[in-house]
Write an enzyme that holds these catalytic residues in place. Structure first.
Site, PDB file in Angstrom:
ATOM      1  CG  HIS A 219       7.118  54.695  -2.044  1.00  0.00           C
ATOM      2  ND1 HIS A 219       6.568  55.046  -0.827  1.00  0.00           N
ATOM      3  CD2 HIS A 219       7.996  55.669  -2.357  1.00  0.00           C
ATOM      4  CE1 HIS A 219       7.070  56.213  -0.441  1.00  0.00           C
ATOM      5  NE2 HIS A 219       7.950  56.604  -1.343  1.00  0.00           N
TER       6      HIS A 219
ATOM      7  CE  LYS B 191       9.701  55.863   2.077  1.00  0.00           C
ATOM      8  NZ  LYS B 191       9.465  56.999   2.959  1.00  0.00           N
TER       9      LYS B 191
ATOM     10  CB  SER C  91       5.155  57.241  -2.966  1.00  0.00           C
ATOM     11  OG  SER C  91       5.363  58.505  -2.442  1.00  0.00           O
TER      12      SER C  91
HETATM   13  C1  LIG Z   1      10.995  57.420  -3.861  1.00  0.00           C
HETATM   14  C2  LIG Z   1      11.729  57.611  -2.586  1.00  0.00           C
HETATM   15  N1  LIG Z   1      13.044  57.288  -2.544  1.00  0.00           N
HETATM   16  C3  LIG Z   1      13.753  57.447  -1.415  1.00  0.00           C
HETATM   17  C4  LIG Z   1      13.177  57.922  -0.257  1.00  0.00           C
HETATM   18  C5  LIG Z   1      14.004  58.067   0.965  1.00  0.00           C
HETATM   19  O1  LIG Z   1      13.881  56.932   1.770  1.00  0.00           O
HETATM   20  P1  LIG Z   1      14.140  57.074   3.349  1.00  0.00           P
HETATM   21  O2  LIG Z   1      12.875  57.598   3.932  1.00  0.00           O
HETATM   22  O3  LIG Z   1      14.500  55.700   3.795  1.00  0.00           O
HETATM   23  O4  LIG Z   1      15.256  58.042   3.512  1.00  0.00           O
HETATM   24  C6  LIG Z   1      11.814  58.252  -0.268  1.00  0.00           C
HETATM   25  C7  LIG Z   1      11.095  58.757   0.910  1.00  0.00           C
HETATM   26  O5  LIG Z   1      10.980  58.940   1.860  1.00  0.00           O
HETATM   27  C8  LIG Z   1      11.078  58.104  -1.457  1.00  0.00           C
HETATM   28  O6  LIG Z   1       9.772  58.430  -1.502  1.00  0.00           O
END
Ligand SMILES: Cc1ncc(COP(=O)(O)O)c(C=O)c1O
Length: 404
Positions: free
Chosen positions: A217, A248, A189
């Site tokens: 993402h 998201k 991302s």
């Molecule tokens: C690649 C990636 N994996 C996992 C997460 C974590 O997800 P969450 O926001 O639901 O904790 C994020 C970001 O926030 C991320 O960018």
């Protein structure tokens, strides 16, 4: 010991490097995203346009999602009331896991309180259970995957970002009977690029490795039903574990994995990050259920988002702004300096009512600080024109370079 001085020095170091984080205080206007109110300053809330939300498809504002959450709240109350094992396993959780397993064509799915927790809990537990496991991790993997890998206590080999030759070299260096796990993402991302999933699965087959794909993402946004890049490319069945977020594109909160029943059972039974925490509120889960079901049927939001991203990239490039090469919905502008990135972001908010957060180390490597725009289906061409004009004006004011 002067504890306070040590803590203050730690914060001062961040200020010195220009990467002290300031959280912008906002409220979104229900049903009118990306319009929101900002509470910075003393003159009451000021209208702003949000350009950095990861509620990529505005599903957090969708009438079906809001109605489902209201209904659940009135039907069953606010919280889950316990861990999944002790009182907190609601029918909403069971339904959502079935829906997510179906989304990815897997036997089972398992919910966590966030995407971060799902990565940490699953990677640390999976690798711990496999004796002598070696984990192969893309160098740009998210902090939550790195935490899971570290907490597994396993050997780890870091391969250069999306570099198949390097990954193969590292795989080939291990004994054939060593258990192996390749951990990577589909959409990165911050760089806005996509991994070669099928080719990584080929290497996994060749060297007898399991695969773990973070689709945080991509879920909701790619594939005919929102199953992510692995769905779009028809490779979901080749992956051992697919991980995603519900916070998201699905617009609410939570995380999950989808995999074979036995893997889900192992994580459910052994992962502390799953076992020892109150389960997601049924209100949240009801909202996610409505969102996942809607995005399985509707591509309108996905198409709107892709069109907006294409348009914004073209406008930035046309104006000579340093838009990074992106094959995804994310539109990063390279600044290359944390102080400059923060200044641009501050001017945008104070003078133009544009909210975009600067992205600094450790989220991205030092010297690659950037602004990261996430246009969605509700960002209009008019908003994009205003944004581009504002950026060009600021670039000129700060004497930054525009391409000819
Ligand atoms: C690649 C990636 N994996 C996992 C997460 C974590 O997800 P969450 O926001 O639901 O904790 C994020 C970001 O926030 C991320 O960018």
């Amino acid at each position: 010991m002067d504890y306070n001085r040590i803590f203050t020095q730690a914060i001062d170091r961040l200020h010195g490097e220009g990467r002290y984080r300031v959280f912008i205080d906002i409220l979104r206007n229900k049903g009118m995203f990306p319009n929101a109110r900002c509470f910075a300053g003393h003159n009451g809330p000021k209208p702003i346009t949000v350009w950095c939300s990861n509620d990529y498809l505005s599903m957090g504002q969708h009438p079906k999602v809001i109605a489902a959450m209201e209904e659940a709240l009135h039907d069953v109350g606010a919280g889950a009331g316990g861990t999944r094992n002790i009182g907190g396993n609601t029918h909403y959780h069971v339904d959502l896991e079935a829906e997510l397993a179906d989304l990815h064509g897997k036997e089972a799915a398992l919910l966590f309180t966030s995407g971060y927790v799902s990565n940490e809990a699953t990677l640390s537990t999976l690798a711990k259970i496999l004796p002598g496991c070696v984990i192969f991790s893309d160098e740009l993997n998210h902090a939550s995957m790195i935490a899971g890998i570290r907490n597994s206590g396993c050997e780890k080999r870091v391969f250069r970002h999306n570099d198949l030759a390097h990954l193969e070299e590292l795989l080939a260096a291990e004994a054939p009977d060593t258990p192996k796990l390749i951990a990577f993402e589909s959409v990165y991302s911050m760089d806005a690029d996509i991994s070669p999933i099928a080719a990584i699965c080929d290497l996994a087959d060749k060297y007898g490795a399991l695969t773990y794909l973070d689709e945080v993402h991509a879920v909701g946004m790619y594939g005919p039903r929102g199953g992510g890049i692995s769905e779009r490319e028809g490779v979901a069945h080749r992956l051992t574990v697919i991980e995603g977020t519900l916070g998201k594109a699905f617009g609410v909160m939570g995380g999950y994995i989808a995999a074979d029943q036995v893997i889900v059972d192992v994580i459910r039974s052994y992962a502390p990050g799953f076992i020892f925490t109150t389960s997601l509120s049924p209100v949240l889960v009801a909202g996610v259920l409505a969102s996942v079901r809607h995005l399985k049927e509707s591509s309108e939001e996905r198409e709107g988002q892709q069109a907006a991203a294409t348009m914004l990239k073209a406008m930035f490039a046309g104006a000579g702004l340093p838009v990074m090469n992106s094959t995804t919905h994310i539109v990063p502008l390279m600044v290359g300096d944390p102080v400059e990135a923060k200044r641009i972001s501050d001017i945008l908010l104070a003078e133009y009512g544009v909210y975009v957060q600067p992205i600094n180390y450790p989220t991205v490597p030092r010297g690659t600080e950037r602004l990261r725009f996430t246009p969605g289906p509700t960002h209009t061409p008019e908003m994009m024109r205003e944004l581009t004009d504002a950026l060009v004006e600021i670039w000129g004011r700060l004497e930054l370079r525009l391409a000819a």
